[in-house]
Design a protein around this motif. Structure first.
Motif, PDB file in Angstrom:
ATOM      1  N   ASP A 166      -0.195  -6.507  11.846  1.00 43.89           N
ATOM      2  CA  ASP A 166       0.840  -5.609  11.326  1.00 43.89           C
ATOM      3  C   ASP A 166       2.116  -6.422  11.163  1.00 43.89           C
ATOM      4  O   ASP A 166       2.771  -6.773  12.156  1.00 43.89           O
ATOM      5  CB  ASP A 166       1.058  -4.438  12.291  1.00 43.89           C
ATOM      6  CG  ASP A 166       1.999  -3.391  11.721  1.00 43.89           C
ATOM      7  OD1 ASP A 166       2.896  -3.749  10.932  1.00 43.89           O
ATOM      8  OD2 ASP A 166       1.840  -2.197  12.053  1.00 43.89           O
ATOM      9  N   ASN A 240      -1.137 -10.543  -0.605  1.00 45.07           N
ATOM     10  CA  ASN A 240       0.199 -10.657  -0.028  1.00 45.07           C
ATOM     11  C   ASN A 240       0.205 -11.369   1.327  1.00 45.07           C
ATOM     12  O   ASN A 240       1.182 -11.269   2.073  1.00 45.07           O
ATOM     13  CB  ASN A 240       0.827  -9.264   0.112  1.00 45.07           C
ATOM     14  CG  ASN A 240       1.057  -8.611  -1.234  1.00 45.07           C
ATOM     15  OD1 ASN A 240       1.401  -9.276  -2.208  1.00 45.07           O
ATOM     16  ND2 ASN A 240       0.847  -7.303  -1.304  1.00 45.07           N
ATOM     17  N   GLU A 277      -7.832  -3.081   3.119  1.00 45.49           N
ATOM     18  CA  GLU A 277      -6.537  -2.719   2.542  1.00 45.49           C
ATOM     19  C   GLU A 277      -6.562  -1.308   1.971  1.00 45.49           C
ATOM     20  O   GLU A 277      -5.605  -0.537   2.150  1.00 45.49           O
ATOM     21  CB  GLU A 277      -6.163  -3.714   1.451  1.00 45.49           C
ATOM     22  CG  GLU A 277      -5.747  -5.084   1.952  1.00 45.49           C
ATOM     23  CD  GLU A 277      -5.202  -5.948   0.838  1.00 45.49           C
ATOM     24  OE1 GLU A 277      -4.018  -6.312   0.888  1.00 45.49           O
ATOM     25  OE2 GLU A 277      -5.963  -6.243  -0.105  1.00 45.49           O
ATOM     26  N   ARG A 278      -7.649  -0.964   1.288  1.00 37.73           N
ATOM     27  CA  ARG A 278      -7.744   0.371   0.687  1.00 37.73           C
ATOM     28  C   ARG A 278      -7.762   1.456   1.760  1.00 37.73           C
ATOM     29  O   ARG A 278      -7.067   2.472   1.647  1.00 37.73           O
ATOM     30  CB  ARG A 278      -8.990   0.464  -0.177  1.00 37.73           C
ATOM     31  CG  ARG A 278      -9.063   1.792  -0.953  1.00 37.73           C
ATOM     32  CD  ARG A 278     -10.265   1.866  -1.859  1.00 37.73           C
ATOM     33  NE  ARG A 278     -11.497   2.093  -1.110  1.00 37.73           N
ATOM     34  CZ  ARG A 278     -12.499   1.238  -1.028  1.00 37.73           C
ATOM     35  NH1 ARG A 278     -12.417   0.078  -1.647  1.00 37.73           N
ATOM     36  NH2 ARG A 278     -13.584   1.525  -0.346  1.00 37.73           N
ATOM     37  N   LYS A 279      -8.538   1.225   2.820  1.00 42.16           N
ATOM     38  CA  LYS A 279      -8.620   2.230   3.869  1.00 42.16           C
ATOM     39  C   LYS A 279      -7.318   2.314   4.654  1.00 42.16           C
ATOM     40  O   LYS A 279      -6.916   3.402   5.097  1.00 42.16           O
ATOM     41  CB  LYS A 279      -9.805   1.940   4.794  1.00 42.16           C
ATOM     42  CG  LYS A 279     -11.153   2.200   4.120  1.00 42.16           C
ATOM     43  CD  LYS A 279     -12.297   2.204   5.085  1.00 42.16           C
ATOM     44  CE  LYS A 279     -13.609   2.563   4.373  1.00 42.16           C
ATOM     45  NZ  LYS A 279     -13.592   3.954   3.863  1.00 42.16           N
ATOM     46  N   GLN A 280      -6.635   1.194   4.838  1.00 43.35           N
ATOM     47  CA  GLN A 280      -5.318   1.239   5.472  1.00 43.35           C
ATOM     48  C   GLN A 280      -4.339   2.035   4.626  1.00 43.35           C
ATOM     49  O   GLN A 280      -3.513   2.782   5.169  1.00 43.35           O
ATOM     50  CB  GLN A 280      -4.798  -0.184   5.705  1.00 43.35           C
ATOM     51  CG  GLN A 280      -5.472  -0.928   6.845  1.00 43.35           C
ATOM     52  CD  GLN A 280      -4.940  -2.338   7.013  1.00 43.35           C
ATOM     53  OE1 GLN A 280      -4.579  -2.994   6.033  1.00 43.35           O
ATOM     54  NE2 GLN A 280      -4.888  -2.822   8.237  1.00 43.35           N
ATOM     55  N   MET A 281      -4.414   1.881   3.320  1.00 42.11           N
ATOM     56  CA  MET A 281      -3.553   2.644   2.430  1.00 42.11           C
ATOM     57  C   MET A 281      -3.866   4.138   2.521  1.00 42.11           C
ATOM     58  O   MET A 281      -2.945   4.978   2.547  1.00 42.11           O
ATOM     59  CB  MET A 281      -3.726   2.154   0.990  1.00 42.11           C
ATOM     60  CG  MET A 281      -2.901   2.929  -0.037  1.00 42.11           C
ATOM     61  SD  MET A 281      -1.116   2.827   0.256  1.00 42.11           S
ATOM     62  CE  MET A 281      -0.834   1.110  -0.206  1.00 42.11           C
ATOM     63  N   GLU A 282      -5.153   4.477   2.596  1.00 47.57           N
ATOM     64  CA  GLU A 282      -5.550   5.879   2.733  1.00 47.57           C
ATOM     65  C   GLU A 282      -4.988   6.477   4.025  1.00 47.57           C
ATOM     66  O   GLU A 282      -4.483   7.604   4.047  1.00 47.57           O
ATOM     67  CB  GLU A 282      -7.069   6.001   2.700  1.00 47.57           C
ATOM     68  CG  GLU A 282      -7.692   5.683   1.345  1.00 47.57           C
ATOM     69  CD  GLU A 282      -9.207   5.614   1.399  1.00 47.57           C
ATOM     70  OE1 GLU A 282      -9.761   5.765   2.518  1.00 47.57           O
ATOM     71  OE2 GLU A 282      -9.840   5.401   0.350  1.00 47.57           O
ATOM     72  N   TRP A 284      -2.378   5.387   5.687  1.00 42.75           N
ATOM     73  CA  TRP A 284      -0.926   5.473   5.577  1.00 42.75           C
ATOM     74  C   TRP A 284      -0.499   6.678   4.749  1.00 42.75           C
ATOM     75  O   TRP A 284       0.435   7.404   5.124  1.00 42.75           O
ATOM     76  CB  TRP A 284      -0.385   4.184   4.952  1.00 42.75           C
ATOM     77  CG  TRP A 284       1.107   4.167   4.811  1.00 42.75           C
ATOM     78  CD1 TRP A 284       2.033   3.990   5.796  1.00 42.75           C
ATOM     79  CD2 TRP A 284       1.848   4.357   3.595  1.00 42.75           C
ATOM     80  NE1 TRP A 284       3.304   4.046   5.276  1.00 42.75           N
ATOM     81  CE2 TRP A 284       3.224   4.272   3.936  1.00 42.75           C
ATOM     82  CE3 TRP A 284       1.486   4.586   2.278  1.00 42.75           C
ATOM     83  CZ2 TRP A 284       4.227   4.413   2.987  1.00 42.75           C
ATOM     84  CZ3 TRP A 284       2.486   4.725   1.330  1.00 42.75           C
ATOM     85  CH2 TRP A 284       3.833   4.642   1.687  1.00 42.75           C
ATOM     86  N   LEU A 285      -1.184   6.911   3.636  1.00 45.32           N
ATOM     87  CA  LEU A 285      -0.842   8.060   2.788  1.00 45.32           C
ATOM     88  C   LEU A 285      -1.066   9.370   3.531  1.00 45.32           C
ATOM     89  O   LEU A 285      -0.261  10.315   3.419  1.00 45.32           O
ATOM     90  CB  LEU A 285      -1.672   8.029   1.501  1.00 45.32           C
ATOM     91  CG  LEU A 285      -1.320   6.922   0.496  1.00 45.32           C
ATOM     92  CD1 LEU A 285      -2.314   6.908  -0.648  1.00 45.32           C
ATOM     93  CD2 LEU A 285       0.104   7.093  -0.019  1.00 45.32           C
ATOM     94  N   GLN A 286      -2.158   9.425   4.287  1.00 51.30           N
ATOM     95  CA  GLN A 286      -2.420  10.631   5.073  1.00 51.30           C
ATOM     96  C   GLN A 286      -1.354  10.803   6.152  1.00 51.30           C
ATOM     97  O   GLN A 286      -0.902  11.926   6.425  1.00 51.30           O
ATOM     98  CB  GLN A 286      -3.802  10.549   5.711  1.00 51.30           C
ATOM     99  CG  GLN A 286      -4.193  11.810   6.482  1.00 51.30           C
ATOM    100  CD  GLN A 286      -5.575  11.699   7.077  1.00 51.30           C
ATOM    101  OE1 GLN A 286      -6.064  10.603   7.351  1.00 51.30           O
ATOM    102  NE2 GLN A 286      -6.231  12.830   7.276  1.00 51.30           N
TER     103      GLN A 286
END
Length: 463
Positions: A166, A240, A277-282, A284-286
């Motif tokens: 993180d 990144n 990354e995709r699941k972390q974004m999901e 975070w959005l939730q």
């Protein structure tokens, strides 16, 4: 003196790319052709007289002995596959064609090195398996479990863990860790001496052979496991930057990770990095959809959902413990905003949220429901006095001065209390009663705790 006593009369066999092996009734090699050295790394003289099973990779020994029993019973084994450990520690895949010679009382077998073919096949199989896992896994832990199952089929990976970095917290955590002899490590800073931190810092694979020595220069201690273990870690490289590391560890001293294992593990890491990354974004959005962006506390919607869940649970059990609901408003908050500005007001709300969370247990919920208003759900309250004690603890905590951007700020809370089942069993009803009690406390001068009156005595709720 050991000799190739079963050697054929000519040396034509030494020209074969496959190795011809003869094993006697004791299970020891009696003859190995010249190709054996290319395949196994040992000279024929080093293998003759030694038990065949000693060279087999430990995880394949049981099935190998089972196959031997079949050969001794007269069954031909034309395409048996297992893994051997070379002299240099590399694990090689061997395909055998073997039979029992009753006349000579020996097993005769031809060994073909299929490591390159297996490597290509496993990469393709891993790609398909990872794709399936990425679509089937509900969350990151489920994904890592699936990846672990895949890796066990590809290389020694009984001990496996995932480190995620993180950047905002400068913290390395271990959401998935399986180790036979240890527990998952706790969060670590990136400048720690852990091996996984080294992988993330450098963005390079790190291979540590067994018995490399405690305190060896450039050899930080292992995150999980024993210093005698084989340790291999590769980075999870995103666009990144590095977001973590995949690590495998083996306690099999004779079998060492190789460059091919690095290539294989890095291939897996490269495939799952976009999925992570995709699941972390999901996630975070939730999270932002259910939490207040300023204080990171549950917002009104999430708090109401947790309150309803707690009420359903309490109704099913129909016995103590009870629930308590606290409604808080910060006295003089508007004055702070007007005199010191909204940035200081925001800092005040953040610090108030932190103090509130420190006053309750992990099983309780603190939510911000708007402006300077907070709700607190207390689970497992067996006596009303317990709720009043926690409310008083909150009142005192929020009454201490706040040091905010060079300003010393004094506020106090008005706290309303409603209890289940005494004051109702509907979440909207309980919130209304706690809200009314909070306003009664504020009208009485604030900085106090007020328990709701009986429902029949409450005023009509404000529109």
């Amino acid at each position: 003196m050991k000799t190739n006593s079963h050697a054929p009369p000519s040396n034509l066999m030494d020209l074969l790319l496959d190795a011809v092996c003869v094993v006697d009734t004791r299970g020891c090699f009696a003859f190995i052709s010249a190709a054996g050295e290319r395949i196994f790394g040992y000279t024929p003289e080093e293998m003759v007289g030694r038990p065949m099973i000693d060279f087999v990779f430990h995880e394949d020994r049981a099935k190998t002995l089972q196959a031997v029993d079949g050969i001794l019973d007269g069954h031909l084994q034309p395409h048996f596959e297992n893994r051997y450990v070379r002299k240099d520690g590399q694990v090689v895949h061997i395909m055998w064609s073997a039979r029992w010679s009753e006349a000579d009382q020996v097993r005769v077998a031809v060994a073909r090195d299929i490591t390159e073919r297996m490597h290509a096949d496993t990469l393709q199989a891993a790609l398909y398996a990872i794709s399936d896992a990425a679509h089937a896994a509900e969350d990151l832990v489920a994904l890592f479990q699936q990846i672990h199952h895949i890796l066990v089929e590809l290389l020694p990976a009984a001990n496996f863990f995932v480190a995620l970095y993180d950047k905002n917290k400068d913290e390395l955590t271990f959401p998935y860790a399986v180790d036979e002899y240890g527990e998952a490590p706790g969060p670590q800073k990136l400048d720690s001496t852990a091996l996984s931190a080294e992988v993330v810092r450098t963005g390079q694979a790190l291979l540590v052979p067994p018995n490399s020595g405690e305190g060896l220069p450039g050899r930080p201690p292992s995150d999980v496991g024993r210093d005698s273990s084989n340790w291999l870690g590769v980075p999870l490289c995103a666009k990144n930057g590095v977001i973590g590391a995949l690590v495998v560890q083996s306690d099999c001293a004779e079998a060492r990770y190789t460059n091919k294992d690095i290539e294989l593990l890095q291939f897996v890491a490269d495939q799952i990095t976009p999925v992570i990354e995709r699941k972390q974004m999901e996630v975070w959005l939730q999270h932002i959809a259910q939490h207040d962006p300023l204080t990171d506390l549950p917002n009104r919607e999430l708090f109401h959902d947790r309150l309803q869940t707690a009420l359903r649970w309490a109704e099913r059990n129909q016995t103590p413990p009870q629930l308590a609901l606290l409604y808080l408003d910060l006295d003089k908050f508007k004055q702070v905003n007007d005199t010191l500005g909204h940035p200081v007001g925001d800092l005040l709300l953040q610090e108030a949220a932190r103090r509130l969370s420190q006053c309750v247990r992990n099983s309780d919920t603190v939510g911000r429901v708007g402006g300077d208003e907070f709700l607190v759900l207390l689970n497992g309250i067996t006596l009303p006095e317990q709720a009043l004690s926690i409310a008083e603890k909150i009142r005192v905590a929020l009454g201490h001065p706040f040091e905010l951007a060079g300003h010393k700020v004094h506020i106090s809370p008005s706290i309303g209390v409603a209890l289940y089942p005494e004051h109702g069993d509907d979440y909207k009803q309980l919130i209304r009663y706690a809200d009314e009690a909070m306003y009664a406390a504020k009208k009485s001068g604030g900085n106090r705790v007020q328990v709701t009156s009986s429902p029949s005595m409450l005023n009509t709720p404000k529109s």
